[in-house]
Design a protein around this motif. Sequence first.
Motif, mmCIF file in Angstrom:
data_model
loop_
_atom_site.group_PDB
_atom_site.id
_atom_site.type_symbol
_atom_site.label_atom_id
_atom_site.label_comp_id
_atom_site.label_asym_id
_atom_site.label_seq_id
_atom_site.Cartn_x
_atom_site.Cartn_y
_atom_site.Cartn_z
ATOM 1 N N SER A 1 -7.110 -4.150 -6.036
ATOM 2 C CA SER A 1 -7.032 -3.152 -6.909
ATOM 3 C C SER A 1 -6.053 -3.171 -8.223
ATOM 4 O O SER A 1 -5.894 -3.055 -9.110
ATOM 5 C CB SER A 1 -6.991 -1.726 -6.360
ATOM 6 N N VAL A 2 -5.034 -3.921 -7.455
ATOM 7 C CA VAL A 2 -3.995 -4.222 -8.258
ATOM 8 C C VAL A 2 -4.180 -5.365 -9.484
ATOM 9 O O VAL A 2 -3.875 -5.354 -10.559
ATOM 10 C CB VAL A 2 -2.730 -4.715 -7.593
ATOM 11 N N TRP A 3 -5.312 -6.330 -9.055
ATOM 12 C CA TRP A 3 -5.620 -7.499 -9.776
ATOM 13 C C TRP A 3 -6.756 -6.719 -10.499
ATOM 14 O O TRP A 3 -7.092 -7.612 -11.633
ATOM 15 C CB TRP A 3 -5.960 -8.600 -9.028
ATOM 16 N N GLY A 4 -7.392 -5.740 -10.377
ATOM 17 C CA GLY A 4 -8.543 -5.299 -11.066
ATOM 18 C C GLY A 4 -9.805 -5.928 -10.679
ATOM 19 O O GLY A 4 -10.678 -6.501 -11.594
ATOM 20 N N VAL A 5 -10.049 -6.522 -9.552
ATOM 21 C CA VAL A 5 -11.046 -7.644 -9.374
ATOM 22 C C VAL A 5 -11.622 -6.895 -7.804
ATOM 23 O O VAL A 5 -11.050 -6.017 -7.424
ATOM 24 C CB VAL A 5 -10.835 -8.824 -8.795
ATOM 25 N N THR B 1 0.847 -1.280 -0.070
ATOM 26 C CA THR B 1 -0.020 -0.012 0.038
ATOM 27 C C THR B 1 0.787 1.178 0.020
ATOM 28 O O THR B 1 0.270 2.248 -0.165
ATOM 29 C CB THR B 1 -0.965 0.057 1.305
ATOM 30 N N TYR B 2 2.231 1.367 0.195
ATOM 31 C CA TYR B 2 3.113 2.442 0.320
ATOM 32 C C TYR B 2 3.173 2.980 -1.148
ATOM 33 O O TYR B 2 3.485 2.198 -2.115
ATOM 34 C CB TYR B 2 4.426 2.069 0.777
ATOM 35 N N PRO B 3 3.131 4.267 -1.238
ATOM 36 C CA PRO B 3 3.028 4.930 -2.623
ATOM 37 C C PRO B 3 4.267 4.509 -3.305
ATOM 38 O O PRO B 3 4.136 4.412 -4.884
ATOM 39 C CB PRO B 3 2.974 6.449 -2.112
ATOM 40 N N LYS B 4 5.395 4.571 -2.879
ATOM 41 C CA LYS B 4 6.693 4.276 -3.605
ATOM 42 C C LYS B 4 6.807 2.883 -4.256
ATOM 43 O O LYS B 4 7.671 2.533 -5.150
ATOM 44 C CB LYS B 4 7.943 4.611 -2.903
ATOM 45 N N ASN B 5 5.843 2.090 -3.619
ATOM 46 C CA ASN B 5 6.253 0.541 -3.901
ATOM 47 C C ASN B 5 5.328 -0.069 -5.287
ATOM 48 O O ASN B 5 4.834 -1.092 -5.436
ATOM 49 C CB ASN B 5 5.756 -0.357 -2.836
ATOM 50 N N GLU B 6 5.653 0.809 -6.120
ATOM 51 C CA GLU B 6 4.988 0.765 -7.642
ATOM 52 C C GLU B 6 5.550 -0.686 -7.897
ATOM 53 O O GLU B 6 4.924 -1.607 -8.816
ATOM 54 C CB GLU B 6 5.626 1.663 -8.653
ATOM 55 N N ALA B 7 6.788 -0.807 -7.885
ATOM 56 C CA ALA B 7 7.397 -2.300 -8.497
ATOM 57 C C ALA B 7 6.923 -3.520 -7.905
ATOM 58 O O ALA B 7 6.425 -4.539 -8.611
ATOM 59 C CB ALA B 7 8.904 -2.229 -8.473
ATOM 60 N N MET B 8 6.339 -3.275 -6.655
ATOM 61 C CA MET B 8 6.110 -4.347 -5.785
ATOM 62 C C MET B 8 4.449 -4.741 -6.321
ATOM 63 O O MET B 8 4.258 -5.899 -6.539
ATOM 64 C CB MET B 8 5.986 -4.176 -4.322
ATOM 65 N N ARG B 9 3.783 -3.578 -6.536
ATOM 66 C CA ARG B 9 2.277 -3.662 -7.002
ATOM 67 C C ARG B 9 2.382 -4.537 -8.133
ATOM 68 O O ARG B 9 1.576 -5.313 -8.654
ATOM 69 C CB ARG B 9 1.592 -2.227 -7.160
ATOM 70 N N ALA B 10 3.320 -3.995 -9.137
ATOM 71 C CA ALA B 10 3.386 -4.701 -10.505
ATOM 72 C C ALA B 10 3.817 -6.012 -10.680
ATOM 73 O O ALA B 10 3.153 -6.698 -11.035
ATOM 74 C CB ALA B 10 4.458 -3.897 -11.238
ATOM 75 N N MET B 11 4.643 -6.607 -9.440
ATOM 76 C CA MET B 11 4.977 -7.956 -9.640
ATOM 77 C C MET B 11 3.604 -8.684 -8.970
ATOM 78 O O MET B 11 3.558 -9.511 -9.717
ATOM 79 C CB MET B 11 6.294 -8.305 -8.454
ATOM 80 N N PHE B 12 3.219 -8.172 -7.917
ATOM 81 C CA PHE B 12 2.156 -9.069 -7.375
ATOM 82 C C PHE B 12 1.019 -9.205 -8.468
ATOM 83 O O PHE B 12 0.181 -9.978 -8.643
ATOM 84 C CB PHE B 12 1.414 -8.375 -6.100
#
Length: 254
Positions: free
Chosen positions: A230-234, A178-189
């Motif tokens: 939200s990352v998964w779009g579900v 959920t941390y704003p800077k962790n774009e790469a982690m969101r993309a990976m998950f």
Amino acid sequence: MPLIDTHCHLNDERAFPDPEAVVAEAREAGVDRLIVVGIDTESSRSALALAERFDGVFAVVGWHPTSAAAFSESELSAIEAMLTHPRVVAVGEIGLDFYWDKSTPEQQHACLEAQLDLAARHGKPVVFHCRDANDELLSFLEARPVQPYLFHCFSGDAGHAARALALGAYLGVDGPITYPKNEAMRAMFGELPRDRVVVETDAPYMAPVPYRGKPNRPAWVAHVAAMLASVWGVSDKECASTTTENAERFFRLA
Ligand SMILES: [Zn+2]
């Protein structure tokens, strides 16, 4: 659809002096099961005591790599004695941690290997803690017979994730997603197979936004799950149902 907090330290008495209130708050937030994780014999015993006391609470028992300097044959026997209890669902959290230097790499490897063998003898799943040691732990596991593995609070990159998935492992996601800077982690998950991801808090650590910086609580796993949805779009509901089924399968809860 209820959530499962697959990793918390409700057995940390300083952080959670009133576990009953924490369990009640979690249930109210739709988190109806908690997996409480030990880091040594004493905290594993407290995890088991909580599992015996509360419906929906289960224990994971083992020695954390930063405790490895004090690990011994007799501590291994103490962990083994808990493994036959029906509320003990896995061995953990075990692994490697090269961020802290409270124990040497040799001590950590000995502690890890003894507990992996123990889990294999008892047919139990294994929960890993791994910090600054993803390559080392994965290489070690790739050379061993595969067991059911969960990488708690997974901190590796896509390459590490691919290697963990090849071992059949599950990956735990926590507040940092959920941390704003962790774009790469969101993309990976976002790219992971959805049948291999579970949600967790690691409470009292790693509180998600909007509680970042506060002591974390199992109820707040809902914020981790909402970000994953939200990352998964579900929908939140679909994310809860998928991750809860995954946790039930890994920990054999259903
Ligand atoms: Zn933990």
